[in-house]
Design a protein around this motif. Structure first.
Motif, PDB file in Angstrom:
ATOM      1  N   ILE A  44       0.730  -1.108  -0.035  1.00 57.49           N
ATOM      2  CA  ILE A  44       0.104   0.085  -0.068  1.00 57.49           C
ATOM      3  C   ILE A  44       0.747   1.207  -0.146  1.00 57.49           C
ATOM      4  O   ILE A  44       1.633   1.290   0.877  1.00 57.49           O
ATOM      5  N   GLY A  45       0.759   2.202  -1.040  1.00 56.35           N
ATOM      6  CA  GLY A  45       1.320   3.397  -0.915  1.00 56.35           C
ATOM      7  C   GLY A  45       0.470   4.241  -0.253  1.00 56.35           C
ATOM      8  O   GLY A  45      -0.740   4.468  -0.155  1.00 56.35           O
ATOM      9  N   LEU A  46       1.147   5.253   0.559  1.00 55.09           N
ATOM     10  CA  LEU A  46       0.839   6.426   1.226  1.00 55.09           C
ATOM     11  C   LEU A  46       1.094   7.640   0.651  1.00 55.09           C
ATOM     12  O   LEU A  46       2.429   8.166   0.602  1.00 55.09           O
ATOM     13  N   LEU A  47       0.090   8.472   0.414  1.00 52.52           N
ATOM     14  CA  LEU A  47       0.398   9.792  -0.088  1.00 52.52           C
ATOM     15  C   LEU A  47      -0.393  10.963   0.638  1.00 52.52           C
ATOM     16  O   LEU A  47      -1.624  10.832   0.719  1.00 52.52           O
ATOM     17  N   GLY A  48       0.533  11.594   1.485  1.00 50.35           N
ATOM     18  CA  GLY A  48      -0.052  12.596   2.148  1.00 50.35           C
ATOM     19  C   GLY A  48       0.190  14.059   1.786  1.00 50.35           C
ATOM     20  O   GLY A  48       0.724  14.365   0.490  1.00 50.35           O
ATOM     21  N   GLY A  49      -0.622  14.873   2.418  1.00 54.05           N
ATOM     22  CA  GLY A  49      -0.662  16.162   1.875  1.00 54.05           C
ATOM     23  C   GLY A  49      -2.074  16.822   2.493  1.00 54.05           C
ATOM     24  O   GLY A  49      -2.915  16.020   3.038  1.00 54.05           O
ATOM     25  N   SER A  50      -1.966  18.142   2.194  1.00 58.58           N
ATOM     26  CA  SER A  50      -3.465  18.974   2.410  1.00 58.58           C
ATOM     27  C   SER A  50      -4.430  18.681   1.429  1.00 58.58           C
ATOM     28  O   SER A  50      -5.731  18.821   1.830  1.00 58.58           O
TER      29      SER A  50
END
Length: 205
Positions: free
Chosen positions: A14-20
């Motif tokens: 699973i890839g985790l893409l963070g940000g607002s």
């Protein structure tokens, strides 16, 4: 597993893409689809942050950003989440530590654009991010060279996988990271906000 947390089977990548994601746009969708394919991932989770410690001005309300993200990204392999708020974490390193504690048999990959590779050394406990899980870096317009010469790229040069081995990223131990080139989108949240195309309830008030 805690209520309303995404379901993940043991062994999933699973890839985790963070940000607002203020707001989410087709550029986010594009890099998520590329990450699924190039890094051999089963899913990508968007981690919509309650706020960004590096930005003085707060984002639109989380509920509005979640709704927008679901409209932009209907692919069932992409999960739109408010996990940082549920976990009560503020910094990426803390979020990743908490997720690994919750999902002990899942292989996570931290995803980020090349622009974030340039400035990640400003993040809280940034080296712990690389030491904790594999990192997939996706090219962004105009920053490839600076990203490749960044402090983080130099510090973890020994752990870099060549792009042709990107499918191996999730399978190996950290630290390991991979920079991939891709067809790029120039769309950005800042440009959308400046153009007046993102009007959350708070911004209309």
């Amino acid at each position: 597993m805690s209520q309303n947390f995404p379901i993940a089977r043991p062994g999933m990548r699973i890839g985790l893409l963070g940000g607002s994601f203020d707001p989410a746009h087709q550029g986010h969708a594009h890099i998520s689809r590329v990450a699924l394919r190039r890094f051999g991932l089963d899913q990508v989770w968007w981690l919509l942050s309650p706020g960004n410690p590096l930005k003085a001005k707060g984002p639109a309300p989380l509920a509005a950003r979640m709704r927008r993200a679901r409209e932009v990204m209907p692919d069932p392999r992409i999960k739109i989440t408010d996990l940082e708020q549920r976990l009560g974490t503020c910094f990426t390193a803390d979020t990743l530590r908490a997720l690994q504690a919750h999902y002990r048999q899942v292989d996570f990959v931290w995803l980020m654009g090349a622009d974030n590779l340039i400035q990640i050394d400003r993040w809280d406990h940034w080296q712990d991010i690389f030491d904790r899980m594999p990192v997939g870096v996706l090219a962004r317009p105009g920053v490839r060279l600076r990203a490749r010469c960044s402090k983080a790229a130099r510090v973890f040069a020994h752990a870099k996988l060549p792009g042709w081995r990107s499918q191996e990223l999730a399978a190996g131990p950290a630290p390991r990271w991979c920079f991939i080139n891709m067809p790029m989108s120039s769309e950005s949240s800042t440009r959308i906000r400046d153009a007046g195309d993102w009007k959350s309830p708070a911004r209309e008030a």
